[in-house]
Design an enzyme around this catalytic site. Structure first.
Site, PDB file in Angstrom:
ATOM      1  N   LYS A   9       0.820  -1.213   0.000  1.00  0.00           N
ATOM      2  CA  LYS A   9       0.000   0.000   0.000  1.00  0.00           C
ATOM      3  C   LYS A   9       0.856   1.267   0.000  1.00  0.00           C
ATOM      4  O   LYS A   9       2.053   1.231   0.295  1.00  0.00           O
ATOM      5  CB  LYS A   9      -0.943  -0.028   1.220  1.00  0.00           C
ATOM      6  CG  LYS A   9      -2.014  -1.120   1.142  1.00  0.00           C
ATOM      7  CD  LYS A   9      -3.004  -0.998   2.295  1.00  0.00           C
ATOM      8  CE  LYS A   9      -4.106  -2.044   2.197  1.00  0.00           C
ATOM      9  NZ  LYS A   9      -5.121  -1.883   3.274  1.00  0.00           N
ATOM     10  N   TYR A  49     -12.383  -1.457  -4.027  1.00  0.00           N
ATOM     11  CA  TYR A  49     -12.943  -1.691  -2.686  1.00  0.00           C
ATOM     12  C   TYR A  49     -14.475  -1.551  -2.683  1.00  0.00           C
ATOM     13  O   TYR A  49     -15.056  -1.223  -1.644  1.00  0.00           O
ATOM     14  CB  TYR A  49     -12.321  -0.732  -1.676  1.00  0.00           C
ATOM     15  CG  TYR A  49     -10.997  -1.207  -1.089  1.00  0.00           C
ATOM     16  CD1 TYR A  49     -10.903  -2.412  -0.386  1.00  0.00           C
ATOM     17  CD2 TYR A  49      -9.843  -0.440  -1.191  1.00  0.00           C
ATOM     18  CE1 TYR A  49      -9.713  -2.841   0.169  1.00  0.00           C
ATOM     19  CE2 TYR A  49      -8.638  -0.857  -0.633  1.00  0.00           C
ATOM     20  CZ  TYR A  49      -8.576  -2.062   0.053  1.00  0.00           C
ATOM     21  OH  TYR A  49      -7.396  -2.481   0.615  1.00  0.00           O
ATOM     22  N   ASN A 112      -1.995   0.194   6.873  1.00  0.00           N
ATOM     23  CA  ASN A 112      -1.580  -1.131   7.343  1.00  0.00           C
ATOM     24  C   ASN A 112      -0.711  -1.893   6.328  1.00  0.00           C
ATOM     25  O   ASN A 112      -0.650  -3.117   6.357  1.00  0.00           O
ATOM     26  CB  ASN A 112      -2.794  -1.950   7.797  1.00  0.00           C
ATOM     27  CG  ASN A 112      -3.820  -2.162   6.700  1.00  0.00           C
ATOM     28  OD1 ASN A 112      -3.618  -1.734   5.556  1.00  0.00           O
ATOM     29  ND2 ASN A 112      -4.906  -2.827   7.020  1.00  0.00           N
ATOM     30  N   HIS A 115      -2.261  -5.320   1.380  1.00  0.00           N
ATOM     31  CA  HIS A 115      -3.602  -5.869   1.118  1.00  0.00           C
ATOM     32  C   HIS A 115      -3.457  -7.302   0.645  1.00  0.00           C
ATOM     33  O   HIS A 115      -2.469  -7.644  -0.006  1.00  0.00           O
ATOM     34  CB  HIS A 115      -4.319  -5.074   0.019  1.00  0.00           C
ATOM     35  CG  HIS A 115      -5.473  -5.833  -0.584  1.00  0.00           C
ATOM     36  ND1 HIS A 115      -6.699  -5.883   0.020  1.00  0.00           N
ATOM     37  CD2 HIS A 115      -5.544  -6.629  -1.677  1.00  0.00           C
ATOM     38  CE1 HIS A 115      -7.495  -6.675  -0.707  1.00  0.00           C
ATOM     39  NE2 HIS A 115      -6.814  -7.134  -1.746  1.00  0.00           N
ATOM     40  N   GLU A 126      -9.995  -9.538  -8.112  1.00  0.00           N
ATOM     41  CA  GLU A 126      -8.932  -8.542  -7.909  1.00  0.00           C
ATOM     42  C   GLU A 126      -7.778  -8.738  -8.903  1.00  0.00           C
ATOM     43  O   GLU A 126      -7.231  -7.763  -9.422  1.00  0.00           O
ATOM     44  CB  GLU A 126      -8.441  -8.610  -6.460  1.00  0.00           C
ATOM     45  CG  GLU A 126      -9.542  -8.154  -5.491  1.00  0.00           C
ATOM     46  CD  GLU A 126      -9.200  -8.323  -4.021  1.00  0.00           C
ATOM     47  OE1 GLU A 126      -8.099  -8.836  -3.702  1.00  0.00           O
ATOM     48  OE2 GLU A 126     -10.035  -7.923  -3.187  1.00  0.00           O
TER      49      GLU A 126
HETATM   50  P1  ATP Z   1      -7.416  -5.555   2.956  1.00  0.00           P
HETATM   51  O1  ATP Z   1      -8.728  -5.780   2.233  1.00  0.00           O
HETATM   52  O2  ATP Z   1      -6.860  -4.163   2.734  1.00  0.00           O
HETATM   53  O3  ATP Z   1      -6.430  -6.641   2.697  1.00  0.00           O
HETATM   54  P2  ATP Z   1      -8.506  -6.705   5.320  1.00  0.00           P
HETATM   55  O4  ATP Z   1      -9.092  -7.713   4.387  1.00  0.00           O
HETATM   56  O5  ATP Z   1      -7.652  -7.198   6.433  1.00  0.00           O
HETATM   57  O6  ATP Z   1      -7.682  -5.629   4.524  1.00  0.00           O
HETATM   58  P3  ATP Z   1     -11.044  -5.365   5.286  1.00  0.00           P
HETATM   59  O7  ATP Z   1     -12.102  -5.639   6.276  1.00  0.00           O
HETATM   60  O8  ATP Z   1     -11.186  -5.923   3.897  1.00  0.00           O
HETATM   61  O9  ATP Z   1      -9.646  -5.815   5.935  1.00  0.00           O
HETATM   62  O10 ATP Z   1     -10.873  -3.797   5.202  1.00  0.00           O
HETATM   63  C1  ATP Z   1     -10.233  -3.190   4.085  1.00  0.00           C
HETATM   64  C2  ATP Z   1      -9.375  -2.066   4.573  1.00  0.00           C
HETATM   65  O11 ATP Z   1     -10.190  -1.064   5.126  1.00  0.00           O
HETATM   66  C3  ATP Z   1      -8.392  -2.462   5.675  1.00  0.00           C
HETATM   67  O12 ATP Z   1      -7.143  -2.892   5.192  1.00  0.00           O
HETATM   68  C4  ATP Z   1      -8.229  -1.169   6.442  1.00  0.00           C
HETATM   69  O13 ATP Z   1      -7.206  -0.383   5.868  1.00  0.00           O
HETATM   70  C5  ATP Z   1      -9.559  -0.479   6.242  1.00  0.00           C
HETATM   71  N1  ATP Z   1     -10.385  -0.670   7.434  1.00  0.00           N
HETATM   72  C6  ATP Z   1     -11.004  -1.810   7.811  1.00  0.00           C
HETATM   73  N2  ATP Z   1     -11.680  -1.629   8.957  1.00  0.00           N
HETATM   74  C7  ATP Z   1     -11.475  -0.330   9.294  1.00  0.00           C
HETATM   75  C8  ATP Z   1     -11.910   0.491  10.357  1.00  0.00           C
HETATM   76  N3  ATP Z   1     -12.705   0.018  11.323  1.00  0.00           N
HETATM   77  N4  ATP Z   1     -11.501   1.778  10.380  1.00  0.00           N
HETATM   78  C9  ATP Z   1     -10.717   2.271   9.397  1.00  0.00           C
HETATM   79  N5  ATP Z   1     -10.265   1.546   8.341  1.00  0.00           N
HETATM   80  C10 ATP Z   1     -10.644   0.274   8.310  1.00  0.00           C
HETATM   81 MG    MG Z   2     -10.187  -7.204   2.663  1.00  0.00          MG
END
Ligand code: ATP
Ligand code: MG
Length: 137
Positions: A9, A49, A112, A115, A126
């Site tokens: 990211k 997303y 974080n 992804h 994706e």
């Molecule tokens: P990613 O899809 O980025 O790999 P993930 O699958 O672990 O992450 P998801 O639930 O898909 O988590 O959320 C997508 C992204 O949205 C997360 O990587 C994070 O950056 C953001 N995100 C998720 N939950 C929160 C939250 N409660 N507050 C802020 N940002 C969030």
């Molecule tokens: Mg995710």
């Protein structure tokens, strides 16, 4: 052998962590099948997303994902989807296990570092969203 889709990211690219994350990817046994540096537009981030479009953090998430270049990756390994999710660690770096990429390189739940696709259907969507078949080697 399975493929998964991964992103280094914008926070991690800006912090010059790309090389260290790619080194971990190769050390853990993934083969890089596709790789491109790309600065996503806001619309591209929104399309990527789209499953999160109703969530309160959708605006900030897509602002962040379009804030600078990221590294788009197609990674191959046995059980690639789960293996990559394990290597990344929990979404919130504060809750991620020691030794995971998000624990080591993530700053916060939104910044974080990486992804990863969470299921075969999302990996297929994706990978196809960002890579043409000809780009996967
Ligand atoms: P990613 O899809 O980025 O790999 P993930 O699958 O672990 O992450 P998801 O639930 O898909 O988590 O959320 C997508 C992204 O949205 C997360 O990587 C994070 O950056 C953001 N995100 C998720 N939950 C929160 C939250 N409660 N507050 C802020 N940002 C969030
Ligand atoms: Mg995710």
């Amino acid at each position: 052998m399975a493929l998964t889709f991964a992103i280094i990211k914008p926070d991690a690219v800006e912090a010059r962590l790309t090389g260290r994350i790619l080194a971990r990817i190769e050390q853990e046994g993934f083969t890089v099948r596709g790789m491109r540096l790309q600065h996503l537009t806001k619309r591209e981030a929104e399309g990527f997303y789209a499953v999160h479009s109703a969530r309160p953090f959708f605006g900030s998430l897509t602002d962040f994902m379009s804030s600078g270049p990221c590294v788009l990756l197609a990674l191959e390994a046995e059980g690639a989807i789960a293996k990559w999710r394990t290597l990344m660690g929990a979404t919130d770096p504060a809750k991620a296990e020691a030794g995971t990429l998000r624990k080591e390189f993530g700053q916060s739940i939104d910044k974080n570092a990486t992804h990863g696709s969470d299921a075969p259907e999302t990996a297929a969507f994706e990978l196809g969203y960002f890579f043409r078949g000809l780009e996967l080697l």
